[in-house]
Design a protein around this motif. Structure first.
Motif, PDB file in Angstrom:
ATOM      1  N   GLU A   5       0.840  -1.200   0.000  1.00  0.00           N
ATOM      2  CA  GLU A   5       0.000   0.000   0.000  1.00  0.00           C
ATOM      3  C   GLU A   5       0.875   1.250   0.000  1.00  0.00           C
ATOM      4  O   GLU A   5       0.575   2.224  -0.703  1.00  0.00           O
ATOM      5  N   LEU A   6       1.945   1.224   0.790  1.00  0.00           N
ATOM      6  CA  LEU A   6       2.868   2.352   0.833  1.00  0.00           C
ATOM      7  C   LEU A   6       3.502   2.571  -0.538  1.00  0.00           C
ATOM      8  O   LEU A   6       3.555   3.702  -1.035  1.00  0.00           O
ATOM      9  N   ALA A   8       2.314   1.695  -3.427  1.00  0.00           N
ATOM     10  CA  ALA A   8       1.277   2.169  -4.358  1.00  0.00           C
ATOM     11  C   ALA A   8       1.039   3.666  -4.166  1.00  0.00           C
ATOM     12  O   ALA A   8       0.897   4.406  -5.145  1.00  0.00           O
ATOM     13  N   GLN A   9       1.010   4.115  -2.925  1.00  0.00           N
ATOM     14  CA  GLN A   9       0.826   5.543  -2.665  1.00  0.00           C
ATOM     15  C   GLN A   9       2.026   6.340  -3.177  1.00  0.00           C
ATOM     16  O   GLN A   9       1.859   7.420  -3.733  1.00  0.00           O
ATOM     17  N   SER A  11       3.875   5.539  -5.694  1.00  0.00           N
ATOM     18  CA  SER A  11       3.752   5.558  -7.147  1.00  0.00           C
ATOM     19  C   SER A  11       2.744   6.617  -7.597  1.00  0.00           C
ATOM     20  O   SER A  11       2.975   7.343  -8.562  1.00  0.00           O
ATOM     21  N   ARG A  12       1.615   6.714  -6.885  1.00  0.00           N
ATOM     22  CA  ARG A  12       0.613   7.729  -7.224  1.00  0.00           C
ATOM     23  C   ARG A  12       1.164   9.137  -7.039  1.00  0.00           C
ATOM     24  O   ARG A  12       0.914  10.027  -7.859  1.00  0.00           O
ATOM     25  N   ILE A  13       1.917   9.353  -5.975  1.00  0.00           N
ATOM     26  CA  ILE A  13       2.518  10.675  -5.723  1.00  0.00           C
ATOM     27  C   ILE A  13       3.478  11.025  -6.854  1.00  0.00           C
ATOM     28  O   ILE A  13       3.481  12.139  -7.369  1.00  0.00           O
ATOM     29  N   ARG A  16       1.596  11.938  -9.973  1.00  0.00           N
ATOM     30  CA  ARG A  16       0.951  13.250  -9.832  1.00  0.00           C
ATOM     31  C   ARG A  16       1.939  14.377 -10.112  1.00  0.00           C
ATOM     32  O   ARG A  16       1.574  15.411 -10.656  1.00  0.00           O
ATOM     33  N   GLU A  52       2.360   2.868  11.044  1.00  0.00           N
ATOM     34  CA  GLU A  52       1.650   3.966  10.389  1.00  0.00           C
ATOM     35  C   GLU A  52       2.429   5.281  10.483  1.00  0.00           C
ATOM     36  O   GLU A  52       2.519   6.035   9.513  1.00  0.00           O
ATOM     37  N   ARG A  56       3.699   7.390   7.236  1.00  0.00           N
ATOM     38  CA  ARG A  56       3.329   8.792   6.981  1.00  0.00           C
ATOM     39  C   ARG A  56       4.560   9.658   6.808  1.00  0.00           C
ATOM     40  O   ARG A  56       4.590  10.550   5.958  1.00  0.00           O
ATOM     41  N   LEU A  59       6.026   9.010   3.347  1.00  0.00           N
ATOM     42  CA  LEU A  59       5.207   9.657   2.318  1.00  0.00           C
ATOM     43  C   LEU A  59       5.396  11.169   2.318  1.00  0.00           C
ATOM     44  O   LEU A  59       5.443  11.795   1.257  1.00  0.00           O
ATOM     45  N   GLU A  63       6.834  12.981  -0.907  1.00  0.00           N
ATOM     46  CA  GLU A  63       6.041  14.042  -1.565  1.00  0.00           C
ATOM     47  C   GLU A  63       6.890  15.288  -1.777  1.00  0.00           C
ATOM     48  O   GLU A  63       6.897  15.881  -2.853  1.00  0.00           O
TER      49      GLU A  63
END
Length: 75
Positions: A5-6, A8-9, A11-13, A16, A52, A56, A59, A63
């Motif tokens: 999940e981390l 995948a996030q 990759s999305r960042i 973007r 968690e 965070r 991420l 970012e």
């Protein structure tokens, strides 16, 4: 948070911000993998479950690094 999940996030960042994601080609270490953004590494633990708070933080740093790399590419 699950490691996948981390990733995948992350990759999305990257998408973007228009940054090529090297999620499939990390540099493997002993207990961490390094993913590079603009030549700077982001270390991700190789555990299936990541605390968690740690996820965070990863991420947040990722970012910021993607935003900086995208800004440098625009120059």
């Amino acid at each position: 948070m699950r490691r996948r999940e981390l990733l995948a996030q992350m990759s999305r960042i990257a998408r973007r911000h228009g940054i090529a994601s090297d999620k499939d080609h990390p540099v493997h270490g002993g207990s961490h993998d390094k993913f590079f953004v603009g030549g700077r590494p982001v270390e991700v633990p190789r555990h299936s479950e990541i605390v968690e708070y740690t996820a965070r933080g990863i991420l947040r740093v990722f970012e910021r690094m993607c935003a900086d790399a995208a800004e440098e590419e625009e120059r």
